[in-house]
Design a protein around this motif. Structure first.
Motif, PDB file in Angstrom:
ATOM      1  N   TYR A 212     -57.198 -26.969 -70.223  1.00 29.00           N
ATOM      2  CA  TYR A 212     -56.815 -26.359 -70.011  1.00 29.00           C
ATOM      3  C   TYR A 212     -55.985 -26.397 -68.324  1.00 29.00           C
ATOM      4  CZ  TYR A 212     -53.233 -22.348 -69.710  1.00 29.00           C
ATOM      5  OH  TYR A 212     -52.184 -21.490 -69.470  1.00 29.00           O
ATOM      6  N   LEU A 213     -57.223 -25.246 -68.409  1.00 30.76           N
ATOM      7  CA  LEU A 213     -57.048 -25.058 -66.596  1.00 30.76           C
ATOM      8  C   LEU A 213     -57.034 -26.148 -65.135  1.00 30.76           C
ATOM      9  CD1 LEU A 213     -60.261 -22.980 -66.619  1.00 30.76           C
ATOM     10  CD2 LEU A 213     -57.335 -22.016 -66.706  1.00 30.76           C
ATOM     11  N   GLU A 214     -57.732 -27.440 -65.722  1.00 29.15           N
ATOM     12  CA  GLU A 214     -57.624 -28.998 -65.046  1.00 29.15           C
ATOM     13  C   GLU A 214     -56.350 -29.579 -64.926  1.00 29.15           C
ATOM     14  OE1 GLU A 214     -62.270 -29.688 -64.856  1.00 29.15           O
ATOM     15  OE2 GLU A 214     -61.423 -31.092 -65.847  1.00 29.15           O
ATOM     16  N   THR A 215     -55.491 -29.580 -65.858  1.00 31.05           N
ATOM     17  CA  THR A 215     -54.706 -30.158 -66.343  1.00 31.05           C
ATOM     18  C   THR A 215     -53.725 -29.396 -65.227  1.00 31.05           C
ATOM     19  OG1 THR A 215     -54.563 -30.956 -68.476  1.00 31.05           O
ATOM     20  CG2 THR A 215     -52.896 -30.668 -67.546  1.00 31.05           C
ATOM     21  N   SER A 216     -53.710 -28.383 -65.491  1.00 35.64           N
ATOM     22  CA  SER A 216     -52.764 -27.165 -64.973  1.00 35.64           C
ATOM     23  C   SER A 216     -52.934 -28.002 -63.584  1.00 35.64           C
ATOM     24  CB  SER A 216     -52.593 -25.907 -65.486  1.00 35.64           C
ATOM     25  OG  SER A 216     -53.158 -25.851 -66.231  1.00 35.64           O
ATOM     26  N   ILE A 217     -54.066 -28.178 -63.040  1.00 33.68           N
ATOM     27  CA  ILE A 217     -53.808 -27.792 -62.007  1.00 33.68           C
ATOM     28  C   ILE A 217     -52.984 -29.793 -61.332  1.00 33.68           C
ATOM     29  CG2 ILE A 217     -55.377 -29.043 -59.059  1.00 33.68           C
ATOM     30  CD1 ILE A 217     -56.867 -26.589 -60.775  1.00 33.68           C
ATOM     31  N   THR A 218     -53.905 -30.159 -62.161  1.00 35.79           N
ATOM     32  CA  THR A 218     -53.130 -31.765 -61.822  1.00 35.79           C
ATOM     33  C   THR A 218     -51.263 -31.479 -62.003  1.00 35.79           C
ATOM     34  OG1 THR A 218     -55.097 -33.273 -63.090  1.00 35.79           O
ATOM     35  CG2 THR A 218     -52.924 -34.477 -62.839  1.00 35.79           C
ATOM     36  N   ASN A 219     -50.883 -30.813 -62.609  1.00 41.03           N
ATOM     37  CA  ASN A 219     -49.767 -30.655 -62.526  1.00 41.03           C
ATOM     38  C   ASN A 219     -49.365 -29.826 -61.826  1.00 41.03           C
ATOM     39  OD1 ASN A 219     -49.705 -32.532 -65.149  1.00 41.03           O
ATOM     40  ND2 ASN A 219     -49.520 -30.803 -66.814  1.00 41.03           N
ATOM     41  N   LYS A 220     -49.897 -29.451 -60.233  1.00 43.92           N
ATOM     42  CA  LYS A 220     -49.515 -28.365 -59.106  1.00 43.92           C
ATOM     43  C   LYS A 220     -48.937 -27.938 -59.979  1.00 43.92           C
ATOM     44  CE  LYS A 220     -49.070 -32.548 -56.508  1.00 43.92           C
ATOM     45  NZ  LYS A 220     -48.342 -33.298 -55.425  1.00 43.92           N
ATOM     46  N   ILE A 223     -52.536 -22.064 -59.752  1.00 45.68           N
ATOM     47  CA  ILE A 223     -53.360 -21.701 -61.422  1.00 45.68           C
ATOM     48  C   ILE A 223     -53.393 -19.704 -61.436  1.00 45.68           C
ATOM     49  CG2 ILE A 223     -55.040 -20.966 -59.789  1.00 45.68           C
ATOM     50  CD1 ILE A 223     -55.190 -23.143 -63.144  1.00 45.68           C
ATOM     51  N   ASP A 224     -52.876 -19.332 -60.321  1.00 45.03           N
ATOM     52  CA  ASP A 224     -52.894 -18.014 -60.214  1.00 45.03           C
ATOM     53  C   ASP A 224     -52.025 -17.157 -61.350  1.00 45.03           C
ATOM     54  OD1 ASP A 224     -55.268 -17.857 -58.686  1.00 45.03           O
ATOM     55  OD2 ASP A 224     -54.528 -17.915 -56.950  1.00 45.03           O
ATOM     56  N   GLN A 225     -51.237 -18.207 -61.840  1.00 45.75           N
ATOM     57  CA  GLN A 225     -49.880 -17.906 -62.232  1.00 45.75           C
ATOM     58  C   GLN A 225     -50.071 -18.068 -63.793  1.00 45.75           C
ATOM     59  OE1 GLN A 225     -46.902 -16.673 -61.211  1.00 45.75           O
ATOM     60  NE2 GLN A 225     -47.422 -16.670 -59.020  1.00 45.75           N
ATOM     61  N   LEU A 226     -51.228 -18.323 -64.160  1.00 48.86           N
ATOM     62  CA  LEU A 226     -51.657 -18.747 -65.422  1.00 48.86           C
ATOM     63  C   LEU A 226     -52.718 -18.330 -65.732  1.00 48.86           C
ATOM     64  CD1 LEU A 226     -51.946 -22.668 -65.426  1.00 48.86           C
ATOM     65  CD2 LEU A 226     -49.682 -20.980 -66.600  1.00 48.86           C
ATOM     66  N   VAL A 227     -53.976 -17.207 -65.206  1.00 49.85           N
ATOM     67  CA  VAL A 227     -55.029 -17.047 -65.530  1.00 49.85           C
ATOM     68  C   VAL A 227     -55.635 -16.100 -64.183  1.00 49.85           C
ATOM     69  CG1 VAL A 227     -56.188 -19.083 -64.475  1.00 49.85           C
ATOM     70  CG2 VAL A 227     -57.206 -17.139 -65.674  1.00 49.85           C
TER      71      VAL A 227
END
Length: 301
Positions: A212-220, A223-227
């Protein structure tokens, strides 16, 4: 004392399992929870105790409850009780003894090789947390925390334990939680919500949370908006919490996110394992009040 090198290692995504038998079935317990294995000694019955409590036993000056695993599992009693074994354990900041029929061997395995039970034979009362395939047989990993909580619910996570927590607006906290137990995911969700946390994403193991975390990074995605913070158990099939924490802390785009280990395995003897993989804090279950205080400190400072 059960001697094993796994106690000194961190972040390998491996565990050692003590295999034991009840009736004709094979089960396993994480060796980290095992303090000692002893032969039968007298057990003192306790009137009006839970049906799974065989009684109490004095071991090295401590009086500990004895849990009869045949009663817990609904299996017949041992045919040869003089050959039975008693497994002395420590987790969730308490000690207890499990009466089993035989102790077989210790297996070293990877969490990635442990199968997660399917919904087909899972239920809210199921005690199986994982399945190990060994030498043409199946070894079932049991949820020992649930066994103890079922006997004494006060030992588990409950809302009463957050009454002393300072009131604070936590509605904007964004929390990612990795926890394999359905029971504990529900308890953690309910209890944290009672403390005012509203934005929580739950995952069954470290791999799902990391994806979940790495996919969020890949999708640009920012990350600070998610967790804002990650909470993770340690014992989880596929990827355990220590290896998960290590992966987070070794990723330069994730390393700034605080990680809290929330596990029954947090003890003075084992705290070094979390420190070695970079955990920001470690809280022993079921201290949910302390967990909330730690969340406040790490997010707000």
């Amino acid at each position: 004392m059960v001697e094993t090198g796994i106690l000194l290692e961190s972040g390998t995504n491996e565990l050692e399992v003590v295999e034991f038998t009840v009736a004709n079935s094979k089960f396993g317990i994480n060796v980290i929870k095992v303090r000692e294995i002893i032969n039968p000694v007298p057990v003192i019955e306790v009137p009006h105790s839970h049906e799974s409590i065989e009684g109490i036993m004095e071991v090295r000056g401590e009086v500990l409850p004895v849990i009869n695993m045949a009663k817990v599992l609904g299996y017949p009693e041992s045919e040869y009780p003089t050959r039975d074994k008693y497994i002395i354990t420590e987790f969730n900041q308490q000690k207890q003894i499990f009466h089993v029929h035989k102790v077989d061997k210790i297996h070293r395995i990877s969490w990635s090789d442990i199968d997660k039970p399917t919904n087909l034979y899972q239920s809210s009362d199921n005690l199986i947390t994982g399945i190990v395939r060994k030498e043409n047989e199946l070894v079932l990993l049991l949820d020992f925390e649930k066994i103890v909580i079922d006997i004494n619910p006060f030992t588990g996570i409950n809302i009463e334990k957050i009454k002393k927590v300072k009131e604070r607006n936590r509605s904007n906290y964004k929390i990612v939680v990795a926890e394999d137990s359905t029971l504990l995911r529900n308890l953690i969700s309910t209890t944290l919500a009672e403390a005012g946390l509203q934005k929580m994403d739950f995952f069954e193991n470290g791999k799902d949370a990391l994806n979940y975390l790495e996919t969020s990074i890949t999708n640009k995605t920012d990350i600070d908006q998610l967790v804002d913070l990650i909470i993770t158990d340690i014992e989880m099939p596929v990827m355990d919490g220590l290896f998960f924490t290590k992966q987070v802390k070794e990723n330069p785009l994730l390393a700034h996110i605080p990680v809290v280990l929330f596990s029954s395995l947090i003890t003075d003897d084992l705290r070094h394992k979390g420190e070695n993989v970079g955990a920001d804090a470690q809280v022993s279950k079921p201290e949910i009040g302390e967990l909330i205080n730690v969340i406040d400190q790490l997010i707000e400072g």
